[in-house]
Design a protein around this motif. Sequence first.
Motif, PDB file in Angstrom:
ATOM      1  N   LEU A 362       0.629  -1.218  -0.144  1.00 58.26           N
ATOM      2  CA  LEU A 362       0.020  -0.102  -0.174  1.00 58.26           C
ATOM      3  C   LEU A 362       0.981   1.317  -0.084  1.00 58.26           C
ATOM      4  CD1 LEU A 362      -2.978  -0.962   2.487  1.00 58.26           C
ATOM      5  CD2 LEU A 362      -3.156  -0.705   0.132  1.00 58.26           C
ATOM      6  N   VAL A 363       1.989   1.295   0.640  1.00 49.43           N
ATOM      7  CA  VAL A 363       2.918   2.331   0.687  1.00 49.43           C
ATOM      8  C   VAL A 363       3.500   2.697  -0.428  1.00 49.43           C
ATOM      9  CG1 VAL A 363       5.044   3.299   1.748  1.00 49.43           C
ATOM     10  CG2 VAL A 363       3.448   2.223   3.288  1.00 49.43           C
ATOM     11  N   GLY A 364       3.740   1.623  -1.316  1.00 50.86           N
ATOM     12  CA  GLY A 364       4.531   1.543  -2.363  1.00 50.86           C
ATOM     13  C   GLY A 364       3.490   2.221  -3.562  1.00 50.86           C
ATOM     14  N   GLN A 365       2.028   1.938  -3.420  1.00 46.58           N
ATOM     15  CA  GLN A 365       1.061   2.361  -4.365  1.00 46.58           C
ATOM     16  C   GLN A 365       0.872   3.800  -3.871  1.00 46.58           C
ATOM     17  OE1 GLN A 365      -1.427   0.219  -6.532  1.00 46.58           O
ATOM     18  NE2 GLN A 365       0.913  -0.433  -6.727  1.00 46.58           N
ATOM     19  N   LEU A 366       0.666   4.244  -2.648  1.00 50.79           N
ATOM     20  CA  LEU A 366       0.500   5.641  -2.556  1.00 50.79           C
ATOM     21  C   LEU A 366       1.585   6.565  -3.199  1.00 50.79           C
ATOM     22  CD1 LEU A 366      -0.964   5.087   1.198  1.00 50.79           C
ATOM     23  CD2 LEU A 366      -2.213   5.603  -0.928  1.00 50.79           C
ATOM     24  N   LEU A 367       2.789   5.924  -3.170  1.00 46.79           N
ATOM     25  CA  LEU A 367       3.893   6.830  -3.823  1.00 46.79           C
ATOM     26  C   LEU A 367       4.008   7.051  -5.364  1.00 46.79           C
ATOM     27  CD1 LEU A 367       6.699   5.698  -1.028  1.00 46.79           C
ATOM     28  CD2 LEU A 367       5.281   7.716  -1.137  1.00 46.79           C
ATOM     29  N   LEU A 368       2.947   6.190  -6.132  1.00 47.81           N
ATOM     30  CA  LEU A 368       3.168   6.126  -7.525  1.00 47.81           C
ATOM     31  C   LEU A 368       2.878   7.439  -8.079  1.00 47.81           C
ATOM     32  CD1 LEU A 368       1.606   2.579  -8.400  1.00 47.81           C
ATOM     33  CD2 LEU A 368       4.117   3.241  -8.479  1.00 47.81           C
ATOM     34  N   SER A 369       3.772   7.939  -9.188  1.00 43.76           N
ATOM     35  CA  SER A 369       3.352   9.200  -9.602  1.00 43.76           C
ATOM     36  C   SER A 369       2.278   8.636 -10.970  1.00 43.76           C
ATOM     37  CB  SER A 369       4.373   9.934 -10.375  1.00 43.76           C
ATOM     38  OG  SER A 369       5.097   9.198 -11.240  1.00 43.76           O
ATOM     39  N   GLU A 370       1.777   9.748 -11.752  1.00 43.18           N
ATOM     40  CA  GLU A 370       1.021   9.378 -12.879  1.00 43.18           C
ATOM     41  C   GLU A 370       2.025   8.832 -14.153  1.00 43.18           C
ATOM     42  OE1 GLU A 370      -2.302  11.541 -15.578  1.00 43.18           O
ATOM     43  OE2 GLU A 370      -2.108  12.074 -13.492  1.00 43.18           O
ATOM     44  N   ALA A 371       3.089   9.092 -14.094  1.00 45.10           N
ATOM     45  CA  ALA A 371       3.952   8.551 -14.986  1.00 45.10           C
ATOM     46  C   ALA A 371       4.465   7.115 -14.588  1.00 45.10           C
ATOM     47  CB  ALA A 371       5.462   9.445 -15.264  1.00 45.10           C
ATOM     48  N   ASP A 372       4.395   6.805 -13.364  1.00 42.21           N
ATOM     49  CA  ASP A 372       4.851   5.584 -12.880  1.00 42.21           C
ATOM     50  C   ASP A 372       3.615   4.753 -13.161  1.00 42.21           C
ATOM     51  OD1 ASP A 372       7.181   6.368 -11.396  1.00 42.21           O
ATOM     52  OD2 ASP A 372       6.184   6.710  -9.542  1.00 42.21           O
ATOM     53  N   ARG A 373       2.269   5.053 -12.914  1.00 43.79           N
ATOM     54  CA  ARG A 373       1.023   4.231 -13.174  1.00 43.79           C
ATOM     55  C   ARG A 373       1.060   3.851 -14.864  1.00 43.79           C
ATOM     56  NH1 ARG A 373      -1.439   8.093  -9.937  1.00 43.79           N
ATOM     57  NH2 ARG A 373      -1.707   7.089  -7.798  1.00 43.79           N
ATOM     58  N   VAL A 374       1.533   4.798 -15.598  1.00 46.73           N
ATOM     59  CA  VAL A 374       1.382   4.564 -17.285  1.00 46.73           C
ATOM     60  C   VAL A 374       2.748   3.552 -17.375  1.00 46.73           C
ATOM     61  CG1 VAL A 374       1.637   5.497 -19.267  1.00 46.73           C
ATOM     62  CG2 VAL A 374       0.311   6.737 -17.858  1.00 46.73           C
ATOM     63  N   GLU A 375       3.861   3.605 -16.831  1.00 48.27           N
ATOM     64  CA  GLU A 375       4.873   2.853 -16.880  1.00 48.27           C
ATOM     65  C   GLU A 375       4.417   1.361 -16.493  1.00 48.27           C
ATOM     66  OE1 GLU A 375       8.395   1.460 -18.306  1.00 48.27           O
ATOM     67  OE2 GLU A 375       7.642   3.211 -18.390  1.00 48.27           O
ATOM     68  N   THR A 376       3.400   1.367 -15.492  1.00 49.98           N
ATOM     69  CA  THR A 376       3.061   0.088 -15.270  1.00 49.98           C
ATOM     70  C   THR A 376       2.044  -0.614 -15.993  1.00 49.98           C
ATOM     71  OG1 THR A 376       2.975   0.354 -12.718  1.00 49.98           O
ATOM     72  CG2 THR A 376       1.936  -1.440 -13.465  1.00 49.98           C
ATOM     73  N   LEU A 377       1.269   0.104 -16.895  1.00 47.28           N
ATOM     74  CA  LEU A 377       0.455  -0.137 -18.014  1.00 47.28           C
ATOM     75  C   LEU A 377       1.111  -0.874 -19.083  1.00 47.28           C
ATOM     76  CD1 LEU A 377      -2.118  -0.360 -19.700  1.00 47.28           C
ATOM     77  CD2 LEU A 377      -1.769   2.319 -19.862  1.00 47.28           C
ATOM     78  N   ARG A 378       2.467  -0.312 -19.296  1.00 48.78           N
ATOM     79  CA  ARG A 378       3.153  -0.569 -20.552  1.00 48.78           C
ATOM     80  C   ARG A 378       3.566  -2.125 -20.411  1.00 48.78           C
ATOM     81  NH1 ARG A 378       5.755   4.999 -19.798  1.00 48.78           N
ATOM     82  NH2 ARG A 378       4.533   6.068 -21.290  1.00 48.78           N
ATOM     83  N   GLU A 379       3.568  -2.756 -19.459  1.00 46.53           N
ATOM     84  CA  GLU A 379       3.834  -4.125 -19.268  1.00 46.53           C
ATOM     85  C   GLU A 379       2.685  -4.752 -20.103  1.00 46.53           C
ATOM     86  OE1 GLU A 379       3.480  -8.127 -16.342  1.00 46.53           O
ATOM     87  OE2 GLU A 379       3.730  -6.071 -15.530  1.00 46.53           O
ATOM     88  N   PHE A 380       1.435  -4.325 -20.253  1.00 47.31           N
ATOM     89  CA  PHE A 380       0.225  -4.606 -20.890  1.00 47.31           C
ATOM     90  C   PHE A 380       0.547  -4.128 -22.219  1.00 47.31           C
ATOM     91  CE2 PHE A 380      -0.763  -6.260 -16.897  1.00 47.31           C
ATOM     92  CZ  PHE A 380      -1.626  -7.332 -17.116  1.00 47.31           C
TER      93      PHE A 380
END
Length: 497
Positions: A362-380
């Motif tokens: 949860l702590v790691g998720q709360l620290l994500l920026s918008e760019a981090d989230r899109v980077e996670t999306l790029r796995e898909f």
Amino acid sequence: MSDPKLAKTDVVLVGAGIMSATLGALLRLVEPNWSITLIERLDGAAAESSDPWNNAGTGHSALCELNYTPQNSDGTIDIAKAVNVNEQFQVSRQFWTYAVENGVLPDVRNFLNPIPHVSFVHGARNVGYLKARYDALVGNPLFASMEFIDDPDEFARRLPLMAAKRDFSEPVALNWTQSGTDVDFGSLSRQLIGYGAAHGMETLFGHEVRNLSKESDGTWTLRYVNRRTGEKYKINARFVFIGAGGGALPLLQKSGIPEVKGFGGFPVGGAFLRTNNPELTAGHQAKVYGQPPLGAPPMSVPHLDTRVINGRSWLLFGPFAGWTPKFLKQGKFTDLPLSVKPNNLASMLGVGLTEMSLVNYLVGQLLLSEADRVETLREFAPSARDSDWELDIAGQRVQVIRRKGAGGVLEFGTTVLSAADGSIAGLLGASPGASTAVPAMLDVMERCFGDRYPSWVPKLKEMVPSLGVKLSNEPGLFREVWDHGTRVLQLDTPAAV
């Protein structure tokens, strides 16, 4: 002198989400003369967890969710949970079929669309797991139409958006089931409540239940308030169902029933990236589930989904976890602290000490920026651009904490609680939740109306022909109800986008 503000009813439903909506429709169909009152704190139906923007709408049937098929230490795949979840979804699907045929659900395409359900992995070891999963499931009648795909060209043909800019030197594989669904549980809830209201159910929106107490005759008196005017009311009921999502635990605690002792709740928020860019939605028409990050809880399984909401096609990716002590999206910051009682303190503390991986996640998720989230999306979707996606804050989920030994354990599922005398029941937990609303509410009816239930069975078997039978053991019956449901629910025609 009797209290002029004390109304009487046979049944009170607290909350206007998918659970209360389903139970209200079922009870109306088997007991057309009972008085039913629905009380909802917000001004509209299905505005919390059942709202389409607040959940994944997957129609969970374990076709694509890898957390339902864990791998044993000897390499074999345990499919028991997947089969159980799918069996429950089949019950919901049969009831929806009956409801469409009999005018309970007037607009099927507004709440249900055919969308393939797909599992996605990459890396040689994971591809091996996915092949073993396919081999374990495909022999079961409920999963017989599943395909295993590991050819990059076929991958690209079926999932163009996920193939764009992908490096196929790393092996990839899919379990593909064409017959999956996307469900708008908000629309479904509103249609069910509309049916109830048209057949005598009283609906009180903008009214909040503040307290409830049991009377000497076994009935319940609920105290509720009009949130607009502040006016207070009381209503007496023979049976109470608390289907208030995250708000169910505090009300069950106020009821004082011994069955709720030791139970606690841990709220977890969610968020999705979303887009309705036609170029992107045209290139991805499936719900594709991957594997959760190492150490992450089951609810964090990433997925890239086609959603059909109000006739428009969207893509959602997530979930990303958030945290707040609220038990409802429109709840209070005091929800979590006020839910801690002497009887569940050990359970809550026990989970706090043993679930450090969840806290770290949860702590790691709360620290994500918008760019981090899109980077996670790029796995898909390796070609994803930040500018195409926006963040949607989804609903709150309150995970069940149950007493275990001297401490407690966190559960990621759905739990029905009911009093021993059957006068009150409530539902706690989250996924697969809404998808299993019909079997969950049939369970409530059997538990709480033991004297009436046997007389209901013939009518219930009209609605759910497989009632009391495991369809995985009855392939002929499964094919019969499946084919009939596919036609009635219009799942043999393309999605309405």
